[in-house]
Design an enzyme around this catalytic site. Structure first.
Site, PDB file in Angstrom:
ATOM      1  CG  ASN A 116      -2.157   0.876   0.975  1.00 56.21           C
ATOM      2  OD1 ASN A 116      -2.119   1.856   0.261  1.00 56.21           O
ATOM      3  ND2 ASN A 116      -3.272   0.504   1.597  1.00 56.21           N
ATOM      4  CG  ASP A 117       1.535   3.071   3.701  1.00 50.10           C
ATOM      5  OD1 ASP A 117       0.480   3.650   3.383  1.00 50.10           O
ATOM      6  OD2 ASP A 117       1.695   2.501   4.788  1.00 50.10           O
ATOM      7  CB  VAL A 118       6.024   0.625  -0.679  1.00 52.33           C
ATOM      8  CG1 VAL A 118       6.504   0.512   0.751  1.00 52.33           C
ATOM      9  CG2 VAL A 118       5.258  -0.623  -1.096  1.00 52.33           C
TER      10      VAL A 118
ATOM     11  CB  ALA B 231       1.588   5.604   6.302  1.00 48.98           C
TER      12      ALA B 231
END
Length: 465
Positions: free
Chosen positions: A394-396, A435
């Protein structure tokens, strides 16, 4: 009993084995060998320490029993723990290392004669300094690791916990620790010793609670470094060469890894460890997001796109780890290869919950090492790829890291999956990542969301292929 010279030689051998272990762990291809060297080095170190005492009274029977009990518990936990819980396990073990350092320091302070450090109230100055620093760092490691464990386990919110005046308070406490160590060495007061431990435990909590979930991989490696320095400090107190070498290796390698992780996230090392990053109102970012349309599909749609592709890039994330989908993913990739489709894997430095998490999972599924690429090696290839198959990362993969200065992940290098012709994103829902922020990739024109369990969706795609 083993002589001092022979003990020194064996400790040197164990130190070399630990260095070889770190070298082996630097690559997935040699990681098993590195683990073997580390195990062998620890067996030698523990055995030599036990045999060099030369006084096998009834008390040593209990020591041996405790070693066997602790080793058995550790082996049982490591055997039963799933890969998804490995970060929590590491944080838990770090806390025990810190607590062990505190207990040794307490023993040495209360009974210095047993350690040849002098008498109560008249402990050698050098030993008292080493003991104080080791105890303080150990206490910080313990309490900080406990908070990291609670955050990773979900018992405590992964969002940053901040309050007004937090940084000045932390600075005052850190300065007070230095002052307390100085006063303790001057007066050797037992009251000051206990106050030092209490303050150190407190600052450990305060340093970790403001660190957001996105920085948890850095926290893990940072606490690893703390535990090493705590062990090294106590090694000087005990005059144990193996403990000094091992602690220094763990401390320095953990610090280097933390620096590499921060560099990979485009973060200031000191900003992270002081809890500066992730202190924005992440909850409002995710809860107040506008309702935007997304395109969703199924396994048939995904299989169709992959069949007509010439190149596919797999982007694994924590969702793959939770679903234990690595073996299903390997089967899907094998099917794609049979259709002459080029497949490669893209790994972000902080994908998952700890450094190397995705690499270990892919190695568990026997994915060839030459098909796995780090961010800087593969990021330019996304623009030329037909399909990016994102499985729980997700965040990456969030493009907002490059466009929104107000985002808590702004500036973090991310995988440029949005540049692919088609993006297949496997996820249970549109919920934010660790995050705590929404992922703009969900709403791109070329993104097809596959809402399902990662393992089941991958298996269904393979059947359709």
């Amino acid at each position: 009993m083993i002589s001092a010279n022979l003990s020194a030689i064996f400790y040197l051998v164990s130190g070399v084995l630990f260095i070889l272990a770190l070298r082996g762990l630097s690559s997935p291809e040699t990681s098993r060998q590195g683990n073997f060297f580390g195990i062998l080095g620890m067996i030698i170190a523990v055995t030599v320490t036990f045999l060099s005492t030369g006084n096998f009274s009834s008390g040593f029977v209990f020591v041996l029993l405790f070693i066997l009990a602790g080793g058995s518990i550790g082996a049982f936990i490591a055997y039963r723990i799933p890969m998804t819980a490995m970060p929590e396990l590491v944080a838990g073990f770090h806390s025990l290392v810190g607590l062990a350092a505190v207990f040794v320091a307490i023993s040495a302070f209360l009974n210095p004669e047993a350690f040849n450090l002098g008498k109560p109230g008249d402990i050698k100055l050098g030993s008292l300094i080493e003991m104080s620093i080791g105890a303080a760092v150990g206490a910080i490691t313990f309490s900080g690791s406990v908070i990291a464990f609670l955050k990773l386990q979900g018992i405590m919110s992964g969002s940053p916990i901040t309050f007004k005046g937090q940084h000045p308070l932390n600075a005052i406490i850190l300065i007070s620790i230095i002052v307390l160590i100085y006063l303790l060495c001057s007066t050797q007061s037992s009251n000051l010793f206990w106050i030092l431990l209490a303050v150190s435990f407190l600052i450990g909590f305060l340093l970790i609670i403001p660190i957001g979930g996105a920085d948890m991989p850095v926290v893990i490696s940072m606490l690893n470094s703390y535990s090493g320095w705590a062990a090294a400090g106590i090694g000087f107190t005990l005059e144990n060469t193996a403990l000094i070498i091992t602690g220094a290796l763990v401390g320095s390698s953990g610090a280097i890894l933390s620096y590499i992780m921060c560099k990979g996230m485009n973060r200031s090392f000191f900003n992270v460890i002081l809890g500066g990053f992730g202190a924005t109102d992440e909850a409002s970012t995710s809860n107040n997001k506008e309702q935007r349309p997304v395109k969703s599909g199924n396994a048939d749609d995904a299989a169709f796109l992959m069949k007509n592709a010439s190149s596919v890039i797999i982007v694994p994330g924590y969702g793959m780890a939770v679903a234990q989908a690595q073996h299903a993913l390997r089967e899907m990739v094998d099917t794609l290869k049979k259709n002459d489709i080029k497949v490669s894997y893209a790994i972000h430095p902080v994908a998952g919950r700890m450094p190397g998490h995705m690499n270990v999972l892919l190695a568990e599924a026997n994915v060839p090492y030459d098909e796995v690429f780090e961010l800087e090696e593969i990021n330019n290839d996304f623009a030329n790829a037909d399909v990016a198959f994102v499985i729980g990362a997700n965040d990456v993969t969030n493009p907002v890291a490059k466009t929104d200065p107000q985002s808590p992940i702004f500036g973090m290098p991310v995988l440029d999956v949005e540049k692919c012709k088609s993006v297949l994103f496997v996820k249970r829902s549109l919920s934010p990542g660790y995050a705590g922020i929404d992922n703009d990739l969900f709403y791109k024109e070329n993104t097809l969301m596959l809402f399902a369990d990662a393992k089941k969706m991958t298996e269904d795609i393979t059947k359709n292929l």
